[in-house]
Motif scaffolding. Structure first.
Motif, short mmCIF file in Angstrom:
data_model
loop_
_atom_site.label_atom_id
_atom_site.label_comp_id
_atom_site.label_asym_id
_atom_site.label_seq_id
_atom_site.Cartn_x
_atom_site.Cartn_y
_atom_site.Cartn_z
N LYS A 54 0.76 -1.03 0.04
CA LYS A 54 0.20 -0.34 -0.01
C LYS A 54 1.02 1.30 -0.39
CE LYS A 54 -3.79 -1.70 2.28
NZ LYS A 54 -5.44 -2.08 1.49
N SER A 55 0.90 2.25 -0.32
CA SER A 55 0.89 3.39 -1.06
C SER A 55 1.34 4.17 1.10
CB SER A 55 0.11 4.12 -1.54
OG SER A 55 -0.74 4.76 -0.93
N GLU A 56 1.72 4.85 1.09
CA GLU A 56 1.78 6.19 2.34
C GLU A 56 0.60 6.61 2.39
OE1 GLU A 56 3.15 7.17 5.59
OE2 GLU A 56 4.53 6.21 4.49
N GLY A 57 0.13 6.82 1.85
CA GLY A 57 -1.57 7.95 1.41
C GLY A 57 -2.74 6.90 2.20
N GLU A 58 -2.36 5.86 1.66
CA GLU A 58 -4.10 4.55 2.01
C GLU A 58 -3.10 4.38 3.20
OE1 GLU A 58 -4.53 1.80 -2.14
OE2 GLU A 58 -1.97 1.95 -1.44
N ARG A 59 -1.65 3.94 4.07
CA ARG A 59 -1.99 3.66 5.04
C ARG A 59 -2.48 4.10 5.91
NH1 ARG A 59 3.01 1.02 2.86
NH2 ARG A 59 4.16 2.94 3.66
N GLN A 60 -2.08 6.05 5.66
CA GLN A 60 -2.59 6.88 6.54
C GLN A 60 -3.92 6.87 6.57
OE1 GLN A 60 -0.98 10.44 5.71
NE2 GLN A 60 -1.35 12.12 7.45
N GLU A 61 -5.07 6.77 6.16
CA GLU A 61 -6.12 6.76 5.25
C GLU A 61 -6.44 5.66 7.21
OE1 GLU A 61 -9.42 7.97 4.89
OE2 GLU A 61 -7.96 8.91 4.53
N ILE A 62 -5.69 4.70 6.06
CA ILE A 62 -6.18 3.79 7.39
C ILE A 62 -6.33 3.83 8.79
CG2 ILE A 62 -5.50 0.74 8.20
CD1 ILE A 62 -5.13 0.58 5.46
N ALA A 63 -4.58 4.75 9.04
CA ALA A 63 -3.99 5.00 10.41
C ALA A 63 -5.58 5.70 11.10
CB ALA A 63 -3.14 5.76 10.69
N LYS A 64 -6.15 6.88 10.14
CA LYS A 64 -6.89 7.77 10.50
C LYS A 64 -7.69 7.55 11.04
CE LYS A 64 -5.31 12.69 9.05
NZ LYS A 64 -5.89 12.96 7.78
N VAL A 113 -12.26 -18.58 19.19
CA VAL A 113 -10.84 -17.48 19.65
C VAL A 113 -11.79 -16.46 18.83
CG1 VAL A 113 -8.91 -17.69 18.20
CG2 VAL A 113 -9.86 -19.50 18.78
N THR A 114 -11.45 -15.30 18.89
CA THR A 114 -11.42 -14.21 18.61
C THR A 114 -9.73 -13.45 18.52
OG1 THR A 114 -12.90 -12.46 18.27
CG2 THR A 114 -12.50 -13.06 20.88
N ALA A 115 -10.07 -12.21 18.53
CA ALA A 115 -8.96 -11.27 18.11
C ALA A 115 -9.51 -9.86 19.04
CB ALA A 115 -8.79 -11.21 16.43
N HIS A 116 -8.20 -8.90 18.76
CA HIS A 116 -9.05 -7.18 19.11
C HIS A 116 -9.06 -7.08 18.38
CE1 HIS A 116 -6.09 -8.78 22.17
NE2 HIS A 116 -6.60 -8.03 22.72
N TYR A 117 -10.37 -7.22 18.20
CA TYR A 117 -11.20 -6.90 16.50
C TYR A 117 -12.19 -5.68 17.22
CZ TYR A 117 -12.65 -6.25 11.54
OH TYR A 117 -12.24 -5.87 10.45
N GLY A 118 -12.99 -4.78 15.72
CA GLY A 118 -14.14 -4.69 16.94
C GLY A 118 -14.01 -4.57 17.98
N THR A 264 -7.62 -14.96 11.31
CA THR A 264 -7.39 -13.67 11.46
C THR A 264 -6.92 -12.72 10.50
OG1 THR A 264 -7.84 -14.20 13.83
CG2 THR A 264 -6.43 -11.93 13.39
N GLU A 265 -6.03 -13.14 10.02
CA GLU A 265 -5.34 -11.90 9.34
C GLU A 265 -6.57 -11.82 7.62
OE1 GLU A 265 -1.57 -11.76 6.09
OE2 GLU A 265 -1.41 -13.03 8.08
N LYS A 266 -6.90 -12.65 7.20
CA LYS A 266 -8.40 -12.12 6.51
C LYS A 266 -9.18 -11.25 6.66
CE LYS A 266 -11.32 -14.93 3.08
NZ LYS A 266 -12.70 -14.00 3.49
N MET A 267 -9.74 -11.36 7.55
CA MET A 267 -10.72 -10.67 8.26
C MET A 267 -9.41 -8.76 8.52
SD MET A 267 -11.97 -11.22 11.97
CE MET A 267 -10.46 -10.45 12.70
N ILE A 268 -8.72 -9.33 8.94
CA ILE A 268 -7.53 -8.14 8.94
C ILE A 268 -7.63 -7.27 7.89
CG2 ILE A 268 -5.64 -6.71 9.90
CD1 ILE A 268 -5.66 -8.75 11.97
N ARG A 269 -7.26 -7.99 6.85
CA ARG A 269 -6.85 -7.59 5.41
C ARG A 269 -8.55 -6.81 4.65
NH1 ARG A 269 -2.17 -8.17 3.27
NH2 ARG A 269 -0.57 -9.15 4.08
N GLU A 270 -9.45 -7.13 5.20
CA GLU A 270 -10.79 -6.88 4.21
C GLU A 270 -10.97 -5.53 5.17
OE1 GLU A 270 -13.41 -10.06 5.03
OE2 GLU A 270 -12.68 -10.92 3.34
N THR A 271 -11.28 -5.03 6.06
CA THR A 271 -11.00 -4.15 7.27
C THR A 271 -10.16 -3.85 7.91
OG1 THR A 271 -13.92 -4.08 7.26
CG2 THR A 271 -13.36 -2.86 7.78
N PRO A 272 -9.50 -3.62 7.81
CA PRO A 272 -8.43 -3.04 8.31
C PRO A 272 -8.27 -2.47 9.85
CG PRO A 272 -7.69 -2.39 6.56
CD PRO A 272 -8.55 -3.07 6.63
#
Length: 288
Positions: A54-64, A113-118, A264-272
């Motif tokens: 991903k570009s820096e801009g895409e990662r910044q959007e995820i971070a926000k 099993v779950t994750a620190h997600y949602g 878990t990884e698949k779930m994160i990649r879909e909506t990080p």
């Protein structure tokens, strides 16, 4: 004394209506992202290593988006202190609880099993209200014992039993022959004493817990993944159960560990943005 003060403060804040809490959340977003820069270095490093494509801009959007969601998680967790059963049921929709019930009807206990997600914290309340059978929530104790006790009391309001990691087997054996669910949050960072197994997770060499697999092999219990996702409406979630393993004996060594971590990884990649990026997940490296 400190526990009583913390508990009292949480109680007072939890009495605020959701709309007021979300105003507080909006303020916290500005404070954490722009003013304080809470763990920004950790978040951006985790995103860069996890999504090099991903570009820096895409990662910044995820971070926000993460920093906007994170304060919601905080205020919603505070609300758990006084939230009603009806509100929990309204805010966390179980899409397919029959996937759990079918195992119970066969007289089986299950491993969740779950994750620190949602909002995994609010998910504890919803799971507690889902069934009268015992609910064991496996957790890693906090270093701060006061917060540990306060939050465990909060999480167990509707009947969940909080079980420290090192006491898992003892509690499960007490319930032998009785349907119940043991819920693991399996994306935590183990110590070197707890695990020596590494696998690739989000493009990185990652030390992972193997306890879920080991318990499943010992007990012969099926493993279900509890995916807690966020709906479009603020403060509302869904929980979807997926049976990953019917019979643990059918899998080779570490295959089950890979199975639930890959889910878990698949779930994160879909909506990080709904994963806990501020966690120092990759602080453990292979020993030379």
């Amino acid at each position: 004394m400190r526990q009583k003060l913390i508990s009292a403060l949480l109680y007072i804040l939890s009495l605020l209506p959701f709309w007021v809490l979300y105003l507080l959340s909006d303020f916290l977003y500005v404070l954490l992202y722009y003013a304080v820069g809470y763990r920004k270095k950790v978040v951006f490093e985790n995103l860069k290593n996890s999504f090099p494509e991903k570009s820096e801009g895409e990662r910044q959007e995820i971070a926000k988006k993460f920093y906007k969601f994170f304060p919601d998680l905080i205020v919603e967790s505070i609300k758990m202190k006084t939230i009603s059963k009806e509100s929990v049921i309204k805010r966390v929709e179980l899409l397919n609880p029959e996937e759990v019930y079918r195992h119970f009807e066969q007289g089986k206990a299950v491993i969740g099993v779950t994750a620190h997600y949602g909002n995994w914290e609010l998910g504890i309340h919803r799971l507690s209200l889902m069934t009268e059978f015992p609910k064991l929530i496996i957790y890693k104790p906090l270093n701060n014992t006061d917060f540990n006790e306060v939050y465990n009391a909060l999480r167990s309001r509707f009947g969940a039993t909080m079980v420290p990691m090192k006491q898992i087997l003892r509690h499960i054996l007490k319930l032998r022959g009785q349907p119940h669910i043991s819920m693991f949050v399996a994306d935590q960072t183990p110590t070197y004493q707890d695990s020596d197994y590494f696998m690739e997770f989000l493009n990185q060499d990652t030390l992972v817990y193997t306890g879920t697999e080991r318990i499943a092999r010992l007990t012969k219990q099926p493993i279900l993944y509890c995916h807690i996702g966020r709906k479009e409406k603020r403060g509302h979630y869904f929980c979807k159960f997926t049976t990953l393993v019917e019979d643990p004996d059918e899998y080779g060594l570490h295959e089950i560990t890979h199975l639930h971590n890959n889910f878990t990884e698949k779930m994160i990649r879909e909506t990080p943005e709904y994963w806990l990026w501020s966690h120092r997940r990759w602080k453990r490296k292979r020993r030379k």
